[in-house]
Design a protein around this motif. Structure first.
Motif, mmCIF file in Angstrom:
data_model
loop_
_atom_site.group_PDB
_atom_site.id
_atom_site.type_symbol
_atom_site.label_atom_id
_atom_site.label_comp_id
_atom_site.label_asym_id
_atom_site.label_seq_id
_atom_site.Cartn_x
_atom_site.Cartn_y
_atom_site.Cartn_z
ATOM 1 N N ASN A 128 0.856 -1.174 0.000
ATOM 2 C CA ASN A 128 0.000 0.000 0.000
ATOM 3 C C ASN A 128 0.901 1.236 0.000
ATOM 4 O OD1 ASN A 128 -2.058 1.808 0.189
ATOM 5 N ND2 ASN A 128 -3.027 0.840 1.956
ATOM 6 N N ILE A 129 1.239 1.687 -1.184
ATOM 7 C CA ILE A 129 2.167 2.801 -1.354
ATOM 8 C C ILE A 129 1.595 4.077 -0.752
ATOM 9 C CG2 ILE A 129 3.383 4.211 -3.062
ATOM 10 C CD1 ILE A 129 3.323 1.749 -4.900
ATOM 11 N N SER A 130 0.290 4.225 -0.748
ATOM 12 C CA SER A 130 -0.331 5.451 -0.255
ATOM 13 C C SER A 130 -0.152 5.645 1.247
ATOM 14 C CB SER A 130 -1.818 5.475 -0.611
ATOM 15 O OG SER A 130 -2.473 4.334 -0.112
ATOM 16 N N GLY A 149 4.015 11.555 3.307
ATOM 17 C CA GLY A 149 3.928 12.450 2.156
ATOM 18 C C GLY A 149 2.730 12.118 1.294
ATOM 19 N N LEU A 150 2.519 10.847 0.990
ATOM 20 C CA LEU A 150 1.334 10.445 0.227
ATOM 21 C C LEU A 150 0.123 10.275 1.134
ATOM 22 C CD1 LEU A 150 2.683 7.823 -2.345
ATOM 23 C CD2 LEU A 150 1.896 10.140 -2.783
ATOM 24 N N LYS A 151 0.370 9.946 2.381
ATOM 25 C CA LYS A 151 -0.714 9.699 3.331
ATOM 26 C C LYS A 151 -1.558 10.958 3.575
ATOM 27 C CE LYS A 151 -1.347 7.155 7.582
ATOM 28 N NZ LYS A 151 -0.690 6.435 8.648
ATOM 29 N N GLU A 152 -0.935 12.118 3.470
ATOM 30 C CA GLU A 152 -1.622 13.377 3.746
ATOM 31 C C GLU A 152 -2.332 13.968 2.532
ATOM 32 O OE1 GLU A 152 1.750 12.966 4.630
ATOM 33 O OE2 GLU A 152 1.172 12.305 6.635
#
Length: 174
Positions: A15-17, A21-24
């Motif tokens: 789960n790259i997200s 940085g991508l999580k936000e």
């Protein structure tokens, strides 16, 4: 009596997200990388010879018991073997109102089983079950789905998919 061949597979996804940085991000709900690999064999039926005793009329008034072989085993016969792998991405955007998937797969089958002709006099019959070739399948599949309207009273989902598949016989001889 069928010989058993192991069937196995393995898969993984990331789960790259969830990376910092991508999580936000507000527009990307999920981004997943996925991959799998598998191996299987095709089960053979019993290949032992079968004797059949039947009435075969010699003329219109009399018959005799006659024994015949209905099939003769091929000692070289083995399982078909298929190896498959695929890789792809799953996406979710805008509070998962738009989801998408992109996949690539590659499958190779060897030792295809088929009935082939054999020279007269080399066997009890002129046909025998044999491993005669190999096959390759590969393709790309893409799908996108959207929740165009989603209320407590009305739901309207749209979906689109497209695929490219290529099947090729790579060998067709014993």
């Amino acid at each position: 009596r069928s010989k058993l061949l192991p069937i196995w597979s393995a898969s993984a996804n990331w789960n790259i997200s969830e990376l910092p940085g991508l999580k936000e991000t507000k527009w990307l709900d999920f981004l997943r990388l996925k991959a799998s690999f598998g191996y299987q064999g095709n089960m053979l039926s019993d290949q032992s010879p079968v004797m059949i005793i039947s009435k075969e009329p010699l003329n219109s008034h009399f018959g005799e018991n006659v024994a015949s072989v209905s099939r003769y085993p091929n000692p070289n016969l083995k399982w078909e073997e298929t190896t498959t792998w695929n890789a792809g991405f799953d996406f979710g955007f805008l509070d998962n109102r738009i989801t998408s998937s992109l996949d690539y797969y590659y499958r190779e089958t060897k030792d295809l089983i088929n009935v082939i002709d054999v020279p007269a006099g080399t066997n009890f019959k002129n046909r025998i079950v044999s491993n005669i070739g190999s096959l390759r399948n590969q393709g790309v599949e893409f799908s996108i789905n959207a929740k165009a309207i989603s209320t407590s009273d009305w739901k309207w989902d749209l979906g689109f998919n497209v695929a490219w598949n290529n099947n090729e016989i790579t060998k067709l001889t014993a």
